[in-house]
Design a protein around this motif. Structure first.
Motif, PDB file in Angstrom:
ATOM      1  N   PRO A 130     -11.902  -2.686  29.890  1.00  0.00           N
ATOM      2  CA  PRO A 130     -12.647  -3.923  30.092  1.00  0.00           C
ATOM      3  C   PRO A 130     -13.164  -3.998  31.527  1.00  0.00           C
ATOM      4  O   PRO A 130     -12.705  -3.258  32.411  1.00  0.00           O
ATOM      5  CB  PRO A 130     -11.606  -5.010  29.835  1.00  0.00           C
ATOM      6  N   ASP A 131     -14.101  -4.890  31.752  1.00  0.00           N
ATOM      7  CA  ASP A 131     -14.572  -5.179  33.103  1.00  0.00           C
ATOM      8  C   ASP A 131     -13.367  -5.531  33.966  1.00  0.00           C
ATOM      9  O   ASP A 131     -12.507  -6.327  33.553  1.00  0.00           O
ATOM     10  CB  ASP A 131     -15.559  -6.352  33.033  1.00  0.00           C
TER      11      ASP A 131
ATOM     12  N   ARG B 235     -12.799  -9.276  34.760  1.00  0.00           N
ATOM     13  CA  ARG B 235     -12.387 -10.004  33.553  1.00  0.00           C
ATOM     14  C   ARG B 235     -10.936  -9.660  33.209  1.00  0.00           C
ATOM     15  O   ARG B 235     -10.149 -10.530  32.842  1.00  0.00           O
ATOM     16  CB  ARG B 235     -13.295  -9.676  32.378  1.00  0.00           C
TER      17      ARG B 235
ATOM     18  N   ASP C 144     -16.811 -14.511  25.335  1.00  0.00           N
ATOM     19  CA  ASP C 144     -17.727 -13.379  25.208  1.00  0.00           C
ATOM     20  C   ASP C 144     -17.228 -12.352  24.210  1.00  0.00           C
ATOM     21  O   ASP C 144     -17.249 -11.139  24.476  1.00  0.00           O
ATOM     22  CB  ASP C 144     -17.936 -12.729  26.588  1.00  0.00           C
TER      23      ASP C 144
ATOM     24  N   GLU D 215     -15.403  -8.661  24.635  1.00  0.00           N
ATOM     25  CA  GLU D 215     -15.153  -8.504  26.070  1.00  0.00           C
ATOM     26  C   GLU D 215     -13.864  -9.237  26.435  1.00  0.00           C
ATOM     27  O   GLU D 215     -13.029  -8.708  27.173  1.00  0.00           O
ATOM     28  CB  GLU D 215     -16.326  -9.043  26.893  1.00  0.00           C
TER      29      GLU D 215
END
Length: 189
Positions: free
Chosen positions: A9-10, A13, A92, A95
């Protein structure tokens, strides 16, 4: 038991979800376990792959475990089961689900999207499969798609009891997360 991830994941985040789980969990030093027991009721095989909350009683009897539902909009967990439903915070889609899964110690799930997501992220996943599951899982309790996914298959169609009992046994001996071991918070096992 951590596997080889091919997704992540980002980072910002993931850090937000790590904090969110830590702050919201009713027991900070417990295992934080993602849980999926029902799928989309419109899925053609949902009646075979989904189970009731009552079928999960052996899991709910475990000490030092907090369950995190990963499917928004399903039946609320029993009040006497330590849980933390953060699905209303999903903004999101995957995400957020991916970052949530990365903040957990493991995932216990039926054959659903979070099973594949957890495997792709390299998280330990305990997959509870119905007797005649989707073709990709074959007919045994081995698979070569994700090295962090362990399959638990029904011995007979509709018989979830032995599956859930075996998953509960594995969770009861699940090692503490490396981060907890490093800080000395989870010297449970």
């Amino acid at each position: 038991m951590r596997g080889t991830p091919y997704l992540e994941p980002d980072a910002s985040r993931a850090a937000q979800w790590q904090s969110r789980v830590r702050e919201a969990s009713p027991m900070h030093d417990a295992l934080q376990i993602g849980l999926v027991w029902r799928g989309d009721p419109n899925h053609r095989r949902d009646a075979q792959r989904s189970m009731t909350l009552e079928a999960l009683a052996p899991l709910f009897a475990l000490n030092d475990v907090v369950f995190h539902p990963l499917s928004p909009g399903h039946t609320a967990m029993p009040a006497n089961v330590p849980h933390c439903d953060l699905t209303p915070d999903y903004r999101d889609g995957f995400e957020d689900v991916a970052a949530h899964v990365c903040a957990l110690d493991a995932v216990v799930t039926i054959d659903s999207a979070p099973l594949h997501l957890g495997g792709a992220l390299g998280k330990p996943v305990f997959a509870m499969l119905d007797r005649v599951s989707q073709w990709a899982w074959g007919t045994q309790e081995s698979q070569r798609w994700y090295d962090s996914v362990t399959l638990f298959r029904q011995p007979r169609p509709g018989d979830w009891q032995p599956v859930v009992a075996r998953v509960a046994q594995r969770l009861a001996s699940f090692p503490a997360a490396p981060e907890r071991e490093a800080t000395g918070l989870a010297n449970r096992l």
